[in-house]
Design a protein around this motif. Structure first.
Motif, PDB file in Angstrom:
ATOM      1  N   TRP A 142       0.837  -1.193   0.000  1.00  0.00           N
ATOM      2  CA  TRP A 142       0.000   0.000   0.000  1.00  0.00           C
ATOM      3  C   TRP A 142       0.871   1.242   0.000  1.00  0.00           C
ATOM      4  O   TRP A 142       1.909   1.283   0.662  1.00  0.00           O
ATOM      5  N   ALA A 143       0.435   2.254  -0.738  1.00  0.00           N
ATOM      6  CA  ALA A 143       1.142   3.538  -0.778  1.00  0.00           C
ATOM      7  C   ALA A 143       0.962   4.263   0.556  1.00  0.00           C
ATOM      8  O   ALA A 143       0.138   3.888   1.379  1.00  0.00           O
ATOM      9  N   GLY A 144       1.732   5.320   0.721  1.00  0.00           N
ATOM     10  CA  GLY A 144       1.669   6.095   1.950  1.00  0.00           C
ATOM     11  C   GLY A 144       2.491   5.486   3.061  1.00  0.00           C
ATOM     12  O   GLY A 144       2.312   5.844   4.223  1.00  0.00           O
ATOM     13  N   GLN A 145       3.394   4.575   2.711  1.00  0.00           N
ATOM     14  CA  GLN A 145       4.193   3.878   3.710  1.00  0.00           C
ATOM     15  C   GLN A 145       5.668   3.848   3.321  1.00  0.00           C
ATOM     16  O   GLN A 145       6.013   4.057   2.161  1.00  0.00           O
ATOM     17  N   ASP A 146       6.482   3.506   4.313  1.00  0.00           N
ATOM     18  CA  ASP A 146       7.899   3.241   4.075  1.00  0.00           C
ATOM     19  C   ASP A 146       8.011   1.769   3.684  1.00  0.00           C
ATOM     20  O   ASP A 146       7.689   0.885   4.471  1.00  0.00           O
ATOM     21  N   LEU A 147       8.435   1.505   2.468  1.00  0.00           N
ATOM     22  CA  LEU A 147       8.520   0.140   1.956  1.00  0.00           C
ATOM     23  C   LEU A 147       9.940  -0.435   1.992  1.00  0.00           C
ATOM     24  O   LEU A 147      10.218  -1.448   1.358  1.00  0.00           O
ATOM     25  N   THR A 148      10.817   0.178   2.751  1.00  0.00           N
ATOM     26  CA  THR A 148      12.214  -0.258   2.801  1.00  0.00           C
ATOM     27  C   THR A 148      12.334  -1.736   3.163  1.00  0.00           C
ATOM     28  O   THR A 148      13.016  -2.489   2.470  1.00  0.00           O
ATOM     29  N   GLU A 149      11.692  -2.162   4.221  1.00  0.00           N
ATOM     30  CA  GLU A 149      11.810  -3.555   4.653  1.00  0.00           C
ATOM     31  C   GLU A 149      11.135  -4.519   3.681  1.00  0.00           C
ATOM     32  O   GLU A 149      11.593  -5.639   3.487  1.00  0.00           O
ATOM     33  N   GLU A 150      10.051  -4.085   3.064  1.00  0.00           N
ATOM     34  CA  GLU A 150       9.298  -4.951   2.168  1.00  0.00           C
ATOM     35  C   GLU A 150      10.020  -5.210   0.844  1.00  0.00           C
ATOM     36  O   GLU A 150       9.737  -6.189   0.174  1.00  0.00           O
ATOM     37  N   LEU A 151      10.946  -4.348   0.467  1.00  0.00           N
ATOM     38  CA  LEU A 151      11.614  -4.513  -0.822  1.00  0.00           C
ATOM     39  C   LEU A 151      12.421  -5.805  -0.887  1.00  0.00           C
ATOM     40  O   LEU A 151      12.586  -6.381  -1.962  1.00  0.00           O
ATOM     41  N   SER A 152      12.865  -6.299   0.240  1.00  0.00           N
ATOM     42  CA  SER A 152      13.653  -7.533   0.229  1.00  0.00           C
ATOM     43  C   SER A 152      12.845  -8.705  -0.331  1.00  0.00           C
ATOM     44  O   SER A 152      13.404  -9.675  -0.820  1.00  0.00           O
ATOM     45  N   GLU A 153      11.528  -8.620  -0.296  1.00  0.00           N
ATOM     46  CA  GLU A 153      10.665  -9.677  -0.817  1.00  0.00           C
ATOM     47  C   GLU A 153      10.194  -9.409  -2.249  1.00  0.00           C
ATOM     48  O   GLU A 153       9.506 -10.235  -2.840  1.00  0.00           O
ATOM     49  N   ALA A 154      10.557  -8.266  -2.799  1.00  0.00           N
ATOM     50  CA  ALA A 154      10.092  -7.890  -4.138  1.00  0.00           C
ATOM     51  C   ALA A 154      10.902  -8.603  -5.225  1.00  0.00           C
ATOM     52  O   ALA A 154      12.074  -8.934  -5.020  1.00  0.00           O
ATOM     53  N   PRO A 155      10.287  -8.803  -6.393  1.00  0.00           N
ATOM     54  CA  PRO A 155      11.000  -9.459  -7.491  1.00  0.00           C
ATOM     55  C   PRO A 155      11.929  -8.518  -8.261  1.00  0.00           C
ATOM     56  O   PRO A 155      12.523  -8.914  -9.246  1.00  0.00           O
ATOM     57  N   HIS A 156      12.045  -7.281  -7.812  1.00  0.00           N
ATOM     58  CA  HIS A 156      12.920  -6.306  -8.474  1.00  0.00           C
ATOM     59  C   HIS A 156      13.878  -5.716  -7.450  1.00  0.00           C
ATOM     60  O   HIS A 156      13.727  -5.921  -6.250  1.00  0.00           O
ATOM     61  N   THR A 157      14.842  -4.951  -7.905  1.00  0.00           N
ATOM     62  CA  THR A 157      15.815  -4.319  -7.016  1.00  0.00           C
ATOM     63  C   THR A 157      15.419  -2.875  -6.743  1.00  0.00           C
ATOM     64  O   THR A 157      14.437  -2.367  -7.299  1.00  0.00           O
ATOM     65  N   HIS A 158      16.215  -2.212  -5.935  1.00  0.00           N
ATOM     66  CA  HIS A 158      15.973  -0.813  -5.599  1.00  0.00           C
ATOM     67  C   HIS A 158      16.080   0.106  -6.816  1.00  0.00           C
ATOM     68  O   HIS A 158      15.599   1.233  -6.785  1.00  0.00           O
ATOM     69  N   GLU A 159      16.674  -0.382  -7.896  1.00  0.00           N
ATOM     70  CA  GLU A 159      16.828   0.447  -9.094  1.00  0.00           C
ATOM     71  C   GLU A 159      15.488   0.859  -9.696  1.00  0.00           C
ATOM     72  O   GLU A 159      15.420   1.798 -10.479  1.00  0.00           O
ATOM     73  N   VAL A 160      14.415   0.183  -9.318  1.00  0.00           N
ATOM     74  CA  VAL A 160      13.091   0.543  -9.817  1.00  0.00           C
ATOM     75  C   VAL A 160      12.733   1.983  -9.420  1.00  0.00           C
ATOM     76  O   VAL A 160      11.993   2.659 -10.122  1.00  0.00           O
ATOM     77  N   PHE A 161      13.296   2.470  -8.317  1.00  0.00           N
ATOM     78  CA  PHE A 161      12.973   3.825  -7.855  1.00  0.00           C
ATOM     79  C   PHE A 161      13.574   4.908  -8.740  1.00  0.00           C
ATOM     80  O   PHE A 161      13.155   6.064  -8.674  1.00  0.00           O
ATOM     81  N   GLU A 162      14.524   4.562  -9.582  1.00  0.00           N
ATOM     82  CA  GLU A 162      15.113   5.539 -10.498  1.00  0.00           C
ATOM     83  C   GLU A 162      14.094   6.054 -11.508  1.00  0.00           C
ATOM     84  O   GLU A 162      14.286   7.105 -12.102  1.00  0.00           O
ATOM     85  N   ARG A 163      13.016   5.332 -11.697  1.00  0.00           N
ATOM     86  CA  ARG A 163      11.963   5.746 -12.639  1.00  0.00           C
ATOM     87  C   ARG A 163      11.073   6.856 -12.096  1.00  0.00           C
ATOM     88  O   ARG A 163      10.303   7.451 -12.839  1.00  0.00           O
ATOM     89  N   PHE A 164      11.148   7.088 -10.791  1.00  0.00           N
ATOM     90  CA  PHE A 164      10.216   8.007 -10.136  1.00  0.00           C
ATOM     91  C   PHE A 164      10.932   9.230  -9.579  1.00  0.00           C
ATOM     92  O   PHE A 164      12.116   9.174  -9.241  1.00  0.00           O
ATOM     93  N   SER A 165      10.185  10.311  -9.446  1.00  0.00           N
ATOM     94  CA  SER A 165      10.722  11.546  -8.903  1.00  0.00           C
ATOM     95  C   SER A 165      10.755  11.487  -7.383  1.00  0.00           C
ATOM     96  O   SER A 165       9.766  11.095  -6.752  1.00  0.00           O
ATOM     97  N   ALA A 166      11.875  11.894  -6.814  1.00  0.00           N
ATOM     98  CA  ALA A 166      11.977  12.059  -5.367  1.00  0.00           C
ATOM     99  C   ALA A 166      11.299  13.369  -5.007  1.00  0.00           C
ATOM    100  O   ALA A 166      11.590  14.404  -5.614  1.00  0.00           O
ATOM    101  N   VAL A 167      10.381  13.327  -4.058  1.00  0.00           N
ATOM    102  CA  VAL A 167       9.642  14.536  -3.667  1.00  0.00           C
ATOM    103  C   VAL A 167       9.945  14.995  -2.254  1.00  0.00           C
ATOM    104  O   VAL A 167       9.518  16.069  -1.858  1.00  0.00           O
ATOM    105  N   GLY A 168      10.657  14.178  -1.495  1.00  0.00           N
ATOM    106  CA  GLY A 168      10.962  14.566  -0.128  1.00  0.00           C
ATOM    107  C   GLY A 168      11.779  13.515   0.586  1.00  0.00           C
ATOM    108  O   GLY A 168      12.157  12.500   0.014  1.00  0.00           O
ATOM    109  N   THR A 169      12.022  13.802   1.850  1.00  0.00           N
ATOM    110  CA  THR A 169      12.702  12.862   2.719  1.00  0.00           C
ATOM    111  C   THR A 169      11.773  12.527   3.874  1.00  0.00           C
ATOM    112  O   THR A 169      10.872  13.305   4.212  1.00  0.00           O
ATOM    113  N   LEU A 170      11.994  11.381   4.471  1.00  0.00           N
ATOM    114  CA  LEU A 170      11.166  10.939   5.580  1.00  0.00           C
ATOM    115  C   LEU A 170      11.844  11.333   6.879  1.00  0.00           C
ATOM    116  O   LEU A 170      13.010  11.020   7.107  1.00  0.00           O
ATOM    117  N   LYS A 171      11.112  12.059   7.736  1.00  0.00           N
ATOM    118  CA  LYS A 171      11.651  12.488   9.034  1.00  0.00           C
ATOM    119  C   LYS A 171      11.792  11.301   9.954  1.00  0.00           C
ATOM    120  O   LYS A 171      11.010  10.396   9.964  1.00  0.00           O
TER     121      LYS A 171
END
Length: 78
Positions: free
Chosen positions: A49-78
């Motif tokens: 679900w969107a609106g969350q920090d998905l850092t831990e969940e990515l380890s179970e994803a079929p893709h790598t962190h490089e997928v985020f290069e397709r999207f615009s960074a809009v902020g940082t998480l406090k």
């Protein structure tokens, strides 16, 4: 990621595709706008679900962190 605004987890949670039109997710402290992705329609991507920090969940994803290069960074998480 200097110059990006910082958002709290509560602010991120509002960008879930339901409460506000934006669809945002966080990964490794960076918030990405995935609103334009057809894979995130209505704020859901498979069992994630969107609106969350998905850092831990990515380890179970079929893709790598490089997928985020397709999207615009809009902020940082406090």
């Amino acid at each position: 990621m200097n110059g990006l605004p910082a958002y709290t987890r509560s602010q991120l949670a509002l960008r879930n595709g339901q409460d506000k039109p934006e669809i945002w997710i966080a990964y490794l402290g960076i918030i990405y706008d995935v609103s334009e992705s057809r894979l995130w329609l209505n704020g859901k991507h498979y069992e994630h679900w969107a609106g969350q920090d998905l850092t831990e969940e990515l380890s179970e994803a079929p893709h790598t962190h490089e997928v985020f290069e397709r999207f615009s960074a809009v902020g940082t998480l406090k």
